[in-house]
Design a protein around this motif. Structure first.
Motif, PDB file in Angstrom:
ATOM      1  N   ALA A  52       0.832  -1.209   0.000  1.00 42.35           N
ATOM      2  CA  ALA A  52       0.000   0.000   0.000  1.00 42.35           C
ATOM      3  C   ALA A  52       0.864   1.257   0.000  1.00 42.35           C
ATOM      4  O   ALA A  52       0.624   2.198  -0.778  1.00 42.35           O
ATOM      5  N   LEU A  53       1.878   1.291   0.848  1.00 44.45           N
ATOM      6  CA  LEU A  53       2.747   2.462   0.914  1.00 44.45           C
ATOM      7  C   LEU A  53       3.571   2.612  -0.362  1.00 44.45           C
ATOM      8  O   LEU A  53       3.803   3.739  -0.838  1.00 44.45           O
ATOM      9  N   GLY A  54       4.013   1.492  -0.929  1.00 43.09           N
ATOM     10  CA  GLY A  54       4.801   1.552  -2.160  1.00 43.09           C
ATOM     11  C   GLY A  54       4.015   2.063  -3.335  1.00 43.09           C
ATOM     12  O   GLY A  54       4.493   2.911  -4.103  1.00 43.09           O
ATOM     13  N   THR A  55       2.784   1.596  -3.502  1.00 41.40           N
ATOM     14  CA  THR A  55       1.966   2.064  -4.624  1.00 41.40           C
ATOM     15  C   THR A  55       1.504   3.506  -4.406  1.00 41.40           C
ATOM     16  O   THR A  55       1.387   4.274  -5.359  1.00 41.40           O
ATOM     17  N   ARG A  56       1.274   3.877  -3.141  1.00 43.09           N
ATOM     18  CA  ARG A  56       0.888   5.272  -2.868  1.00 43.09           C
ATOM     19  C   ARG A  56       2.036   6.223  -3.194  1.00 43.09           C
ATOM     20  O   ARG A  56       1.822   7.312  -3.748  1.00 43.09           O
ATOM     21  N   ALA A  57       3.286   5.833  -2.847  1.00 44.53           N
ATOM     22  CA  ALA A  57       4.448   6.667  -3.149  1.00 44.53           C
ATOM     23  C   ALA A  57       4.621   6.853  -4.649  1.00 44.53           C
ATOM     24  O   ALA A  57       5.236   7.831  -5.093  1.00 44.53           O
ATOM     25  N   LEU A  58       4.075   5.920  -5.436  1.00 47.18           N
ATOM     26  CA  LEU A  58       4.152   6.002  -6.893  1.00 47.18           C
ATOM     27  C   LEU A  58       2.983   6.794  -7.491  1.00 47.18           C
ATOM     28  O   LEU A  58       2.803   6.817  -8.707  1.00 47.18           O
ATOM     29  N   THR A 289      11.431   1.289   4.534  1.00 45.30           N
ATOM     30  CA  THR A 289      10.911   2.555   5.052  1.00 45.30           C
ATOM     31  C   THR A 289      11.059   3.724   4.081  1.00 45.30           C
ATOM     32  O   THR A 289      10.645   4.835   4.398  1.00 45.30           O
ATOM     33  N   ASP A 290      11.648   3.490   2.910  1.00 45.59           N
ATOM     34  CA  ASP A 290      11.854   4.579   1.955  1.00 45.59           C
ATOM     35  C   ASP A 290      11.379   4.138   0.573  1.00 45.59           C
ATOM     36  O   ASP A 290      12.186   3.896  -0.322  1.00 45.59           O
ATOM     37  N   PRO A 291      10.062   4.026   0.358  1.00 46.76           N
ATOM     38  CA  PRO A 291       9.576   3.595  -0.954  1.00 46.76           C
ATOM     39  C   PRO A 291       9.966   4.585  -2.045  1.00 46.76           C
ATOM     40  O   PRO A 291       9.992   5.791  -1.828  1.00 46.76           O
ATOM     41  N   ILE A 292      10.268   4.042  -3.206  1.00 43.95           N
ATOM     42  CA  ILE A 292      10.728   4.877  -4.317  1.00 43.95           C
ATOM     43  C   ILE A 292       9.585   5.752  -4.827  1.00 43.95           C
ATOM     44  O   ILE A 292       8.428   5.354  -4.837  1.00 43.95           O
ATOM     45  N   SER A 293       9.929   6.969  -5.260  1.00 44.67           N
ATOM     46  CA  SER A 293       8.930   7.880  -5.823  1.00 44.67           C
ATOM     47  C   SER A 293       8.692   7.546  -7.290  1.00 44.67           C
ATOM     48  O   SER A 293       9.504   6.894  -7.952  1.00 44.67           O
ATOM     49  N   VAL A 298      10.473   6.131 -12.741  1.00 41.39           N
ATOM     50  CA  VAL A 298      10.374   6.316 -14.206  1.00 41.39           C
ATOM     51  C   VAL A 298      11.727   6.711 -14.784  1.00 41.39           C
ATOM     52  O   VAL A 298      12.141   6.223 -15.839  1.00 41.39           O
ATOM     53  N   ALA A 299      12.475   7.580 -14.076  1.00 42.65           N
ATOM     54  CA  ALA A 299      13.798   7.983 -14.556  1.00 42.65           C
ATOM     55  C   ALA A 299      14.747   6.805 -14.603  1.00 42.65           C
ATOM     56  O   ALA A 299      15.500   6.629 -15.578  1.00 42.65           O
ATOM     57  N   ALA A 300      14.741   5.964 -13.559  1.00 38.12           N
ATOM     58  CA  ALA A 300      15.630   4.816 -13.526  1.00 38.12           C
ATOM     59  C   ALA A 300      15.269   3.803 -14.601  1.00 38.12           C
ATOM     60  O   ALA A 300      16.144   3.157 -15.206  1.00 38.12           O
TER      61      ALA A 300
END
Length: 307
Positions: A52-58, A289-293, A298-300
């Motif tokens: 949930a947190l990972g998809t929200r950060a995206l 604790t630091d999900p990717i933005s 997209v840049a990576a």
């Protein structure tokens, strides 16, 4: 229903709790009466919260429903999800909030002791979850026992559903219904080992899935689709941008990246690349604790295409 106008891009069901992380020199830990370790840490999360947190950060709109306790560990879960802007709707379970103890070695590998405290008769009321299913573009079910009882309503509504079977060996009965009733299936190759490709083909042959994904840590992942032939397509792992701190939650981050790709219309192979990038990023922070933005992901991915 117009899924493009749904309240949630992703509704996650189940899978929250608190981890106790114990850092050790090496795994397995030698048998001893007492072992000196570094500071023991408590981290709220678990697989559903991490997705949930990972998809929200995206940038996706994300809801999460689960059964937790009216206890201090449940309060930590609530705080975490509120800070991550996830719309969390918990039901109170008398069994309390789930916990796990994770041993993590110097290389970031982990061994988890999971507290499966939910009673067998735990259920979510239909009038609680059904309105949320109706407002969702996609549902991600954690493999909690109570979550399997949502499948009939999910089928009737026609909402796509994904599951993560984790280290299923292909034999344990608990996982089988999840494997055969989901549209998108994730699993770890650690469970089935050399039998993983055959298990992926079995899931496609016997179930409703259109895509099966097997993750293998630093060895990358494999993607098998109904249209892509009988051989899983390999997706290389991505080197982390910083030293590996902890592999806890890396698989959940992979799922988040893959779901982002799928919900934005990308092909399965590119979804796998997005998952690999997100998973590698998760390893550079403790307990995911630091999900990717979205911008970094997209840049990576663009850089990966050019190399």
């Amino acid at each position: 229903m117009n899924r493009e106008r749904a309240q949630y891009d992703v509704l996650v069901v189940g899978g929250t709790g608190v981890d106790t992380v114990v850092r050790v020199d090496a795994l397995p830990v030698p048998l001893a009466d007492s072992v000196q370790v570094g500071p023991i840490e408590e981290w709220p999360g678990h697989t559903g919260a991490n997705v949930a947190l990972g998809t929200r950060a995206l940038g996706l709109a994300v809801g999460l429903i689960d059964c937790i306790g009216d206890d201090w560990t449940g309060a930590r879960v609530r705080e975490l999800l509120a800070a991550g802007d996830v719309d969390f709707a918990p039901l109170i379970s008398p069994a309390g909030t789930r916990r796990a103890v994770n041993l993590v070695d110097a290389g970031g590998r982990r061994m988890s002791f999971y507290d499966a405290r939910d009673p067998d008769d735990l259920r979510m009321p239909r009038d609680f979850y059904l309105p949320r299913l109706r407002r969702s573009r996609h549902v991600h079910l954690s493999i909690m026992n109570f979550a399997r009882f949502l499948f009939d309503d999910i089928d009737e509504l026609g909402v796509p559903v994904s599951v993560d079977l984790h280290d299923w060996d292909g034999l344990a009965d608990h996982h089988r219904e999840f494997a055969l009733r989901a549209d998108l299936v994730f699993l770890s190759a650690a469970g089935a080992g050399d039998n993983t490709p055959a298990l992926m083909r079995e899931i496609l042959r016997e179930g409703r899935a259109s895509t099966v994904v097997a993750t293998a840590g630093a060895s990358g992942s494999s993607v098998l689709t109904r249209e892509g032939g009988s051989t899983p397509q390999h997706v290389p792992a991505v080197p982390p941008h910083a030293p590996v701190v902890d592999t806890n939650g890396a698989g959940d981050a992979y799922v988040s990246g893959f779901l982002y790709g799928r919900l934005t219309g990308r092909e399965a192979q590119e979804c796998g690349r997005l998952g690999a990038i997100a998973g590698a990023h998760a390893c550079t922070a403790p307990a995911a604790t630091d999900p990717i933005s979205r911008e970094s992901l997209v840049a990576a991915c663009q850089i990966a295409r050019l190399t």
